[in-house]
Design a protein around this motif. Structure first.
Motif, short mmCIF file in Angstrom:
data_model
loop_
_atom_site.label_atom_id
_atom_site.label_comp_id
_atom_site.label_asym_id
_atom_site.label_seq_id
_atom_site.Cartn_x
_atom_site.Cartn_y
_atom_site.Cartn_z
N GLY A 170 61.63 -16.95 -37.50
CA GLY A 170 62.99 -17.09 -37.94
C GLY A 170 63.24 -18.55 -38.52
O GLY A 170 64.35 -18.69 -39.19
N SER A 171 62.49 -19.51 -38.55
CA SER A 171 62.91 -20.60 -39.07
C SER A 171 62.78 -20.53 -40.71
O SER A 171 62.25 -19.65 -41.34
N GLU A 172 63.24 -21.60 -41.37
CA GLU A 172 62.90 -21.67 -42.85
C GLU A 172 61.50 -21.76 -43.37
O GLU A 172 61.06 -21.23 -44.09
N THR A 173 60.95 -22.38 -42.35
CA THR A 173 59.28 -22.56 -42.74
C THR A 173 58.83 -21.12 -42.64
O THR A 173 57.98 -20.71 -43.28
N ASP A 174 59.30 -20.26 -41.57
CA ASP A 174 58.76 -18.98 -41.46
C ASP A 174 59.04 -18.08 -42.57
O ASP A 174 58.21 -17.21 -43.04
N GLN A 175 60.24 -18.45 -43.34
CA GLN A 175 60.63 -17.57 -44.41
C GLN A 175 59.68 -18.07 -45.71
O GLN A 175 59.32 -17.07 -46.54
N LEU A 176 59.39 -19.48 -45.65
CA LEU A 176 58.37 -19.82 -46.72
C LEU A 176 57.08 -19.43 -46.61
O LEU A 176 56.46 -18.87 -47.68
N PHE A 177 56.44 -19.34 -45.40
CA PHE A 177 55.11 -18.67 -45.21
C PHE A 177 55.34 -17.28 -45.43
O PHE A 177 54.22 -16.58 -46.32
N GLN A 178 56.23 -16.49 -45.33
CA GLN A 178 56.41 -14.99 -45.53
C GLN A 178 56.60 -14.92 -47.10
O GLN A 178 55.64 -13.84 -47.48
N MET A 179 57.14 -15.71 -47.73
CA MET A 179 57.16 -15.46 -49.11
C MET A 179 55.85 -16.09 -49.85
O MET A 179 55.50 -15.19 -50.71
N MET A 180 54.97 -16.96 -49.43
CA MET A 180 53.74 -17.24 -49.74
C MET A 180 52.79 -16.14 -49.61
O MET A 180 52.03 -15.74 -50.56
N GLU A 181 52.77 -15.52 -48.49
CA GLU A 181 52.07 -14.49 -48.10
C GLU A 181 52.22 -13.35 -48.70
O GLU A 181 51.23 -12.64 -49.36
N MET A 182 53.58 -12.77 -49.05
CA MET A 182 53.73 -11.55 -49.79
C MET A 182 53.31 -11.80 -51.29
O MET A 182 52.74 -10.74 -51.87
N LYS A 183 53.60 -13.07 -51.76
CA LYS A 183 53.29 -13.34 -53.40
C LYS A 183 51.77 -13.27 -53.36
O LYS A 183 51.27 -12.69 -54.42
N LEU A 184 51.03 -13.85 -52.49
CA LEU A 184 49.73 -13.76 -52.74
C LEU A 184 49.20 -12.36 -52.53
O LEU A 184 48.23 -12.14 -53.40
N LEU A 185 49.54 -11.77 -51.64
CA LEU A 185 49.06 -10.15 -51.41
C LEU A 185 49.47 -9.27 -52.55
O LEU A 185 48.61 -8.62 -53.27
N ARG A 186 50.64 -9.44 -53.20
CA ARG A 186 51.16 -8.38 -53.94
C ARG A 186 50.68 -8.80 -55.35
O ARG A 186 50.76 -7.87 -56.28
N VAL A 197 56.57 -10.36 -40.92
CA VAL A 197 57.76 -10.23 -41.59
C VAL A 197 58.66 -9.63 -40.55
O VAL A 197 59.96 -10.06 -40.23
N ALA A 198 58.20 -8.69 -39.60
CA ALA A 198 58.71 -8.34 -38.38
C ALA A 198 59.06 -9.23 -37.08
O ALA A 198 59.87 -8.93 -36.37
N GLY A 199 58.33 -10.35 -37.39
CA GLY A 199 58.49 -11.28 -36.15
C GLY A 199 57.84 -10.61 -34.98
O GLY A 199 57.90 -11.24 -33.96
N ALA A 200 56.51 -9.94 -35.22
CA ALA A 200 55.97 -9.26 -34.02
C ALA A 200 54.46 -9.64 -34.28
O ALA A 200 53.94 -8.76 -33.47
N ASN A 201 53.83 -10.77 -34.83
CA ASN A 201 52.81 -11.33 -34.76
C ASN A 201 52.53 -11.46 -33.19
O ASN A 201 53.09 -12.41 -32.51
#
Length: 150
Positions: free
Chosen positions: A44-60, A116-120
């Protein structure tokens, strides 16, 4: 059609290798991102959002198109006359390793959805170990295609 594939063979092979390199880069990097995401980031932190964005862009934007291109150009090579002798064992082992690599790609995609779901629930150690999977598969693939030992 097979005549066209034979004529385009050097280009198809070049595009296949380029696609494989891009795909492998993502397969090596995404699990490392997951290690750091797991071990250093608060959900839920800003860093969490940053990592999610990086992971999503790398994958997609990199990995998915590279995987698709790898498959398309690889299948074109398979159907090019005189390239693959299916009576040998090497193309079957290579094909199995490519299927395993594709499974690993999708496994990573499912793990990204968990972040993304915070469920890792997996520790960084799991991602460190899984980071070795593409290396082992790459070794099998390269040896089967270049050395053709079987």
């Amino acid at each position: 059609m097979t005549d066209l594939l034979a004529i385009l063979y050097p280009w198809t092979k070049s595009l296949h290798v380029i696609s494989v390199i891009a795909w492998m880069a993502g397969l090596f990097y995404l699990p490392r991102l997951f290690v750091h995401h797991t071990e250093r980031v608060t959900v839920g932190s800003e860093t969490d959002q940053l990592f999610q964005m990086m992971e999503m862009k790398l994958l997609r934007l990199i990995m998915n198109p590279a995987m698709i291109a790898t498959w398309v150009f690889g299948l074109c090579l398979v159907f090019t006359p005189g390239i693959v002798d299916w009576s040998d064992a090497w193309p079957w082992l290579k094909a199995g390793a490519v299927l395993a690599m594709t499974w690993f790609h999708h496994w990573l995609g499912l793990r990204r959805k968990e972040f993304v779901a915070g469920a890792n629930t997996r520790p960084g150690r799991t991602y460190r170990l899984m980071n070795e999977v593409p290396t082992v598969l790459m070794i099998v693939i390269v040896v089967m295609v270049i050395a053709r030992p079987l």
